[in-house]
Scaffold this motif. Structure first.
Motif, PDB file in Angstrom:
ATOM      1  N   ARG A 228     -29.138  22.978  26.027  1.00 12.82           N
ATOM      2  CA  ARG A 228     -29.866  23.226  25.175  1.00 12.82           C
ATOM      3  C   ARG A 228     -28.924  24.973  24.896  1.00 12.82           C
ATOM      4  NH1 ARG A 228     -31.995  24.568  30.130  1.00 12.82           N
ATOM      5  NH2 ARG A 228     -33.336  22.970  30.256  1.00 12.82           N
ATOM      6  N   CYS A 229     -28.064  24.528  26.280  1.00 11.09           N
ATOM      7  CA  CYS A 229     -26.973  25.853  26.121  1.00 11.09           C
ATOM      8  C   CYS A 229     -26.970  25.852  24.455  1.00 11.09           C
ATOM      9  CB  CYS A 229     -25.540  26.429  26.973  1.00 11.09           C
ATOM     10  SG  CYS A 229     -24.688  27.777  26.809  1.00 11.09           S
ATOM     11  N   ALA A 230     -25.732  24.421  24.526  1.00 12.32           N
ATOM     12  CA  ALA A 230     -24.799  24.467  23.018  1.00 12.32           C
ATOM     13  C   ALA A 230     -25.748  24.110  21.375  1.00 12.32           C
ATOM     14  CB  ALA A 230     -24.469  22.891  23.072  1.00 12.32           C
ATOM     15  N   ARG A 231     -27.156  23.651  22.110  1.00 11.97           N
ATOM     16  CA  ARG A 231     -27.962  23.834  21.135  1.00 11.97           C
ATOM     17  C   ARG A 231     -27.932  25.940  20.634  1.00 11.97           C
ATOM     18  NH1 ARG A 231     -32.858  25.564  20.802  1.00 11.97           N
ATOM     19  NH2 ARG A 231     -33.018  24.937  23.265  1.00 11.97           N
ATOM     20  N   ARG A 232     -28.014  26.415  21.337  1.00 10.79           N
ATOM     21  CA  ARG A 232     -28.042  27.593  21.443  1.00 10.79           C
ATOM     22  C   ARG A 232     -27.269  28.290  20.613  1.00 10.79           C
ATOM     23  NH1 ARG A 232     -31.472  29.219  27.025  1.00 10.79           N
ATOM     24  NH2 ARG A 232     -33.043  28.774  26.719  1.00 10.79           N
ATOM     25  N   GLU A 233     -26.005  28.101  20.453  1.00 11.48           N
ATOM     26  CA  GLU A 233     -24.653  28.481  20.159  1.00 11.48           C
ATOM     27  C   GLU A 233     -24.330  27.352  19.064  1.00 11.48           C
ATOM     28  OE1 GLU A 233     -21.883  29.026  23.079  1.00 11.48           O
ATOM     29  OE2 GLU A 233     -22.492  29.616  24.311  1.00 11.48           O
TER      30      GLU A 233
ATOM     31  N   SER B  67     -24.712  19.214  21.845  1.00 16.43           N
ATOM     32  CA  SER B  67     -25.713  18.916  22.056  1.00 16.43           C
ATOM     33  C   SER B  67     -25.996  17.993  22.344  1.00 16.43           C
ATOM     34  CB  SER B  67     -26.735  20.018  21.618  1.00 16.43           C
ATOM     35  OG  SER B  67     -28.532  20.074  21.837  1.00 16.43           O
ATOM     36  N   SER B  68     -26.269  16.554  20.858  1.00 10.59           N
ATOM     37  CA  SER B  68     -26.744  15.776  20.858  1.00 10.59           C
ATOM     38  C   SER B  68     -26.274  14.636  21.976  1.00 10.59           C
ATOM     39  CB  SER B  68     -27.235  15.215  19.400  1.00 10.59           C
ATOM     40  OG  SER B  68     -27.070  13.963  19.609  1.00 10.59           O
ATOM     41  N   VAL B  69     -24.534  15.074  22.005  1.00  6.17           N
ATOM     42  CA  VAL B  69     -23.738  14.335  22.948  1.00  6.17           C
ATOM     43  C   VAL B  69     -24.569  14.119  24.342  1.00  6.17           C
ATOM     44  CG1 VAL B  69     -21.389  13.925  24.237  1.00  6.17           C
ATOM     45  CG2 VAL B  69     -22.031  14.129  21.334  1.00  6.17           C
ATOM     46  N   ALA B  70     -25.091  15.745  25.062  1.00  6.81           N
ATOM     47  CA  ALA B  70     -25.277  16.111  26.201  1.00  6.81           C
ATOM     48  C   ALA B  70     -26.850  15.733  26.355  1.00  6.81           C
ATOM     49  CB  ALA B  70     -25.598  17.641  26.636  1.00  6.81           C
ATOM     50  N   ILE B  71     -27.191  15.052  25.512  1.00  2.01           N
ATOM     51  CA  ILE B  71     -29.082  14.525  26.236  1.00  2.01           C
ATOM     52  C   ILE B  71     -28.464  13.281  25.750  1.00  2.01           C
ATOM     53  CG2 ILE B  71     -31.075  14.252  23.985  1.00  2.01           C
ATOM     54  CD1 ILE B  71     -30.858  16.788  22.969  1.00  2.01           C
TER      55      ILE B  71
END
Length: 244
Positions: free
Chosen positions: A137-142, A148-152
């Motif tokens: 979520r934090c990566a996508r907002r920035e 963000s894709s890797v974290a998901i």
């Protein structure tokens, strides 16, 4: 992956690199036997060495600015969390770490250092899922969509472990849990996937995910609570996917 540092740890060669110090600490922390949960005898030595390596940079940064000293404070916080986990145990330390999460600056640069360590410290896979989703979520907002894709993807892998552990406990326990926390975790993963697709410009795919995986009353409740007004049914998923 911390097993690759066993040669450094066994040889007693202390590195000044912070990542290596953390890897050594996690290796010592996980090396205890199942009957004896105490960490490796060299754990306290490695922890003291890791703290000592941060003293000089901390003193130098303290006379400059808060922006320069904050990354060092984050590293000190990471070491303190590892120390708490060794002292209290994984389950009891998890409660303390949840409260400490609120004191960390919610930026990707900070969370990408804290979240992997917390994932390694906790033994609950549902907590691992939530931690990786917070990073996504934090990566996508920035605007860091690849991160963000890797974290998901990592959150999905941990979620699969949650399902496996529930299925091993029997159908009654699995069914009871799947209607509550497991279903909620699945919804959170799909929401983050949809929002990532929306950020990449694939809006139809994002809305299709919401239509397929989320219950419409659940979406209605979230949209109403976020907007405070009645929303036409055809606009509900559209507004929900745009919400942060």
């Amino acid at each position: 992956k911390t097993s690759s540092f066993s040669s450094v740890a066994d040889g007693g060669e202390w590195e000044c690199n912070f990542d290596v110090n953390v890897a050594q600490l996690l290796l010592y922390l996980k090396s205890g036997a199942a009957t004896d949960p105490k960490p490796h005898p060299l754990f306290s030595v490695a922890l003291q060495h890791a703290y000592s390596n941060l003293l000089a940079p901390l003193c130098a940064a303290s006379v400059d600015s808060y922006e320069r000293i904050y990354p060092i404070l984050v590293r000190l916080s990471i070491l303190h969390e590892i120390e708490l986990s060794a002292r209290l145990g994984s389950k009891e330390a998890c409660v303390v770490l949840d409260s400490r999460q609120l004191t960390i600056q919610p930026s990707f640069k900070t969370l990408e250092n804290c979240v992997p360590v917390r994932v390694a410290l906790t033994e609950q896979y549902d907590k691992k899922v939530q931690l990786m989703l917070s990073l996504a979520r934090c990566a996508r907002r920035e605007g860091l969509l690849q991160a963000s894709s890797v974290a998901i993807m990592k959150a999905v892998a941990f979620y699969q472990r949650v399902e496996q552990s529930l299925s091993a406990q029997g159908p009654e326990v699995s069914h009871a849990a799947s209607t509550m926390s497991v279903r909620r975790l699945e919804n959170e993963i799909e929401v983050q996937r949809a929002k990532l697709l929306w950020a990449r410009g694939h809006r139809h795919q994002a809305i299709r995910i919401l239509r397929t995986h989320l219950q419409l009353p659940h979406v209605v409740a979230l949209v109403k609570s976020a907007s405070g007004r009645q929303v036409p049914q055809r606009d509900m998923r559209f507004n929900y996917i745009k919400a942060e």
